[in-house]
Every structure is written in C-alpha cells, then in structure tokens.
Design an enzyme around this catalytic site. Structure first.
Site, mmCIF file in Angstrom:
data_model
loop_
_atom_site.group_PDB
_atom_site.id
_atom_site.type_symbol
_atom_site.label_atom_id
_atom_site.label_comp_id
_atom_site.label_asym_id
_atom_site.label_seq_id
_atom_site.Cartn_x
_atom_site.Cartn_y
_atom_site.Cartn_z
ATOM 1 N N ILE A 1 -11.786 -7.745 -1.493
ATOM 2 C CA ILE A 1 -11.317 -8.491 -2.536
ATOM 3 C C ILE A 1 -12.463 -8.937 -3.652
ATOM 4 O O ILE A 1 -12.214 -8.977 -4.771
ATOM 5 C CB ILE A 1 -10.687 -9.761 -1.872
ATOM 6 C CG1 ILE A 1 -9.554 -9.129 -0.855
ATOM 7 C CG2 ILE A 1 -9.785 -10.651 -2.925
ATOM 8 C CD1 ILE A 1 -8.937 -10.336 0.159
ATOM 9 N N LEU B 1 -24.155 -6.888 3.002
ATOM 10 C CA LEU B 1 -23.824 -5.487 3.140
ATOM 11 C C LEU B 1 -23.655 -5.006 4.569
ATOM 12 O O LEU B 1 -23.487 -3.866 4.896
ATOM 13 C CB LEU B 1 -25.017 -4.488 2.527
ATOM 14 C CG LEU B 1 -25.228 -4.588 1.017
ATOM 15 C CD1 LEU B 1 -26.204 -3.832 0.523
ATOM 16 C CD2 LEU B 1 -23.922 -4.693 0.240
ATOM 17 N N TYR C 1 -10.552 -16.493 14.345
ATOM 18 C CA TYR C 1 -10.850 -16.058 12.846
ATOM 19 C C TYR C 1 -10.239 -17.118 12.035
ATOM 20 O O TYR C 1 -10.639 -17.847 11.235
ATOM 21 C CB TYR C 1 -10.155 -14.655 12.629
ATOM 22 C CG TYR C 1 -9.955 -14.448 11.249
ATOM 23 C CD1 TYR C 1 -11.350 -14.300 10.409
ATOM 24 C CD2 TYR C 1 -8.892 -14.291 10.615
ATOM 25 C CE1 TYR C 1 -11.098 -14.238 9.046
ATOM 26 C CE2 TYR C 1 -8.692 -14.276 9.309
ATOM 27 C CZ TYR C 1 -9.715 -14.093 8.508
ATOM 28 O OH TYR C 1 -9.657 -13.893 7.118
ATOM 29 N N ASP D 1 0.083 -10.931 17.057
ATOM 30 C CA ASP D 1 0.942 -10.506 15.658
ATOM 31 C C ASP D 1 2.157 -11.404 15.715
ATOM 32 O O ASP D 1 3.024 -11.269 16.403
ATOM 33 C CB ASP D 1 1.034 -9.163 15.824
ATOM 34 C CG ASP D 1 0.172 -8.044 15.056
ATOM 35 O OD1 ASP D 1 -0.932 -8.823 14.515
ATOM 36 O OD2 ASP D 1 0.248 -7.023 15.323
HETATM 37 N N1 UDP Z 1 0.145 -2.513 12.060
HETATM 38 C C1 UDP Z 1 0.527 -1.239 12.733
HETATM 39 N N2 UDP Z 1 -0.289 -0.458 12.723
HETATM 40 C C2 UDP Z 1 -1.534 -0.295 12.152
HETATM 41 C C3 UDP Z 1 -2.077 -1.450 11.768
HETATM 42 C C4 UDP Z 1 -1.313 -2.647 11.565
HETATM 43 O O1 UDP Z 1 1.766 -1.402 13.195
HETATM 44 O O2 UDP Z 1 -2.471 0.602 12.452
HETATM 45 C C5 UDP Z 1 0.922 -3.592 11.972
HETATM 46 C C6 UDP Z 1 0.435 -4.978 12.628
HETATM 47 O O3 UDP Z 1 0.914 -5.115 14.103
HETATM 48 C C7 UDP Z 1 1.147 -6.119 11.692
HETATM 49 C C8 UDP Z 1 1.297 -5.270 10.409
HETATM 50 O O4 UDP Z 1 1.205 -4.022 10.599
HETATM 51 O O5 UDP Z 1 2.505 -6.208 12.462
HETATM 52 C C9 UDP Z 1 0.526 -5.771 9.343
HETATM 53 O O6 UDP Z 1 -1.148 -5.583 9.901
HETATM 54 P P1 UDP Z 1 -2.180 -5.832 9.250
HETATM 55 O O7 UDP Z 1 -3.597 -5.492 10.122
HETATM 56 O O8 UDP Z 1 -2.304 -4.928 7.966
HETATM 57 O O9 UDP Z 1 -2.476 -7.195 8.608
HETATM 58 P P2 UDP Z 1 -2.043 -8.431 9.342
HETATM 59 O O10 UDP Z 1 -0.770 -9.156 9.234
HETATM 60 O O11 UDP Z 1 -2.443 -8.520 10.947
HETATM 61 O O12 UDP Z 1 -3.191 -9.627 8.811
#
Ligand code: UDP
Length: 334
Positions: free
Chosen positions: A11, A32, A139, A283
């Site tokens: 970003i 870095l 985090y 998640d």
């Molecule tokens: N996800 C997935 N496979 C992957 C990476 C992410 O199914 O290889 C799913 C993850 O479980 C979540 C969504 O995609 O439900 C978004 O995940 P990401 O890590 O991109 O962002 P987050 O919402 O965790 O910040």
C-alpha cells in the site's frame, strides 16, 4: 515533504505514486524486511528500522517533514499468534519510537494504517466506526493499541492523527509497475492469480461451511489506489482539524471466496482450479465496511467499485510483474 514509513511495501508504494502524481515530494522510510527496493520509485529511500530510535532521530534531524503516513508493520495474523513479542515490538514499540521522533522534531500530522482486524468478530452486517473494537489476534491488538496511543497523544501533545481501518486491500497499478508482492503470500486474490498462472501452488479455499450464501467467507475488497486517495484526503483533513480520528475503508459490498475465484476465471479467461480445505483459524464469516463516515467527512470517493476491474488490475500486475517482486518464499517476522 511527506514521510511514508513502509513506502516500499504494497500500500505504501501506491501511496508514494499517488502523492507524487499530485506534485507532493515524498521520502520513504523502510527496513526492507518485507518491502522491495524496486517499489521505491517516487522519492528517496531511507533504510531504517522503527525499533532503532537513534536512527529515527537522525532521519528527522536531517530533513523537514510536514506529515507522516505510517504503514510500517508486521501484518500476518497467524504469525502474530505464534510470535506476539515480535508483533508488539515492531508495531507498538516501533510506532512509539516514531511518535517520539515526530514530537521531538515538531511534526504534528500522522495518518496511520489500521485494519478491520481491530473489530474482531463482527456483530453487524455493515461495520461502522461505532462497532465495538475487540481484536481476536495479536496483530489486531497491536493496531488497536496504537489507535489508543494516538488518542492519548492528541490530548497530551496535540498530535493530529487519522487511523484508517482497511478492509481487504486489493488490486494494483500495473501501468506504474507496482502491485502486491508479498514473498510470503497469504492473501486470497494473489493466491488465486498465482493458481491462474499455473505457478504450481494449489489454491486452497479455507472452509465452505460458513453461514454465508455459498458457505465461503465474505470480504469487502477495496482498491489500493482508492486507499491512497483516502490517505491524501486524511492529510488535508488534518491540516484543518485537530484530534485523533478513525475511519473505516471499504466498498460496502461483500464478495465470497467462491465469487472471487469465479470472477478471476472470467478476467483471466480460464477457470481457476482450487480445492477445499478446512477453515483457517481466526477467519470471521463476513467482514463488510460501512464507509459512510469517510465519504461524508473526508469526501472519499472510491473509483474502483466493482470486483472485476480490481481483479483485472491485479491480474495484469501478476502476469507481467518485474523481477524485483519475485524471490524465495519466506515467512519470517518483518
Ligand atoms: N482465503 C482462502 N485461500 C487463500 C487465502 C485466503 O480461502 O489462499 C480466504 C480466507 O480464509 C478469507 C478470505 O479468503 O476468508 C480473505 O482472506 P485474506 O487473507 O485475503 O484476507 P483477510 O480477510 O484474512 O484479511
């Protein structure tokens, strides 16, 4: 001049491009650890680490910054659970060093990169700023702690700050040669596009038994260029407003993991292969922002409002990405 901490990252590099295109001078401070030298194209690169207060003091003593935009952080949820000390050290103690250097040198405006992870498990369909903040991993906790520090700093020292809580940052600016290049990639869209490129890694969908229309998790994807716009507007806002403020940034529309994969198939012209896997720990089923406050107060107007163009921009970057963005996979604490 604007100092972009973490400007060699995903970003942050888009932020540097955005400010440069609007005639602003920028400097990038980055250690870095996870950023890329090749992504620093629009200003001086100052190699320094926020955990080194003496280095920060030297940086602030030798240049005059009008404001700081702060993206420096370790940002992998799973890693934060395994290595909390590293996360509190880098994200909280490091930020304190930065704030101290700003105070010593009279820099009074800060835009801070926060996250939807400060909310924890959502209690409502659309998450606005009044939603309770209850992070469920270190985090998110580090980011919320910094928000709290910023509120105290406004009171004690008159620091002006905006915390921007991003939902799912996505997309790229391939015409400027920048995009999402994490050596340790955990995010959905880059992993989908790597699978589309036939990189060898199998795309795993983490859970299809959630309480959502198709059983997979729903997220709010917002383009990095729109995020950069919000930071620029936040700087303008802080030129007129004192205090510590927070805004949620998202498109207000949710897309499931299956919808992202299907849209990527349309964009790339071939269905993307995937396999089902168990849920990933931590998640939430659905995270969608209400960004009404950012629109009304900052005048934020996202221009990437549908999913296909966002994925298309990321796809064009992934397909043609420069050599600097590639490297051996590693997942160490940044
Ligand atoms: N996800 C997935 N496979 C992957 C990476 C992410 O199914 O290889 C799913 C993850 O479980 C979540 C969504 O995609 O439900 C978004 O995940 P990401 O890590 O991109 O962002 P987050 O919402 O965790 O910040």
């Amino acid at each position: 001049m604007i100092l972009i901490c973490g400007g060699a990252g995903y970003i942050g590099s888009h932020m540097a491009q955005w400010l440069h295109a609007r005639g602003q001078q920028v400097a990038v401070l980055d250690n870095l650890a996870t950023g890329h030298r090749g992504a620093v194209k629009w200003g001086e690169l100052i190699e320094a680490d926020l955990r080194d207060p003496a280095a920060l003091s030297r940086v602030f003593a030798s240049r005059r910054f009008d404001a700081v935009i702060h993206f420096c952080a370790s940002s992998l949820v799973g890693e934060s659970v395994a290595q909390p000390y590293a996360y509190y050290g880098n994200n909280v103690a490091g930020t304190l060093n930065l704030l101290e250097a700003m105070r010593e040198h009279g820099v009074e405006r800060l835009v801070f990169s926060s996250t939807a992870a400060v909310f924890g498990n959502p209690e409502s369909a659309l998450i606005d700023e009044s939603h309770p903040t209850m992070p469920i991993n270190p985090y998110g906790a580090t980011k919320l702690m910094v928000e709290r520090i910023l509120a105290d700093a406004a009171h004690a020292y008159g620091l002006r700050s905006v915390a921007l809580r991003y939902f799912n940052a996505a997309g790229a600016l391939p015409q400027h040669g920048i995009g999402e290049a994490h050596l340790c990639e955990t995010h959905l869209i880059p992993n989908v596009l790597r699978a589309a490129l036939g990189s060898g890694a199998t795309l795993k969908v983490f859970g299809d038994d959630y309480d959502t229309p198709d059983g997979t998790c729903v997220r709010d994807y917002v383009h990095v260029e729109d995020l950069a716009q919000a930071h620029g507007l936040a700087l303008d806002f802080l030129a007129r407003e004192a205090g510590a403020h927070a805004f949620n940034l998202g498109n207000g529309q949710g897309f499931s993991v299956r919808e992202v994969i299907a849209t990527a198939g349309e964009v790339t012209g071939t269905p993307v292969p995937f396999e089902m896997a168990p849920r990933r720990q931590g998640d939430p089923a659905r995270l969608v922002a209400s960004s009404r406050k950012a629109r009304e107060v900052l005048g934020w107007q996202p221009t990437w409002t549908t999913l296909a163009p966002i994925i298309d921009s990321a796809w064009r970057w992934h397909r043609d990405q420069p050599a600097w963005s590639l490297g051996p996979a590693h997942c160490g604490a940044g």
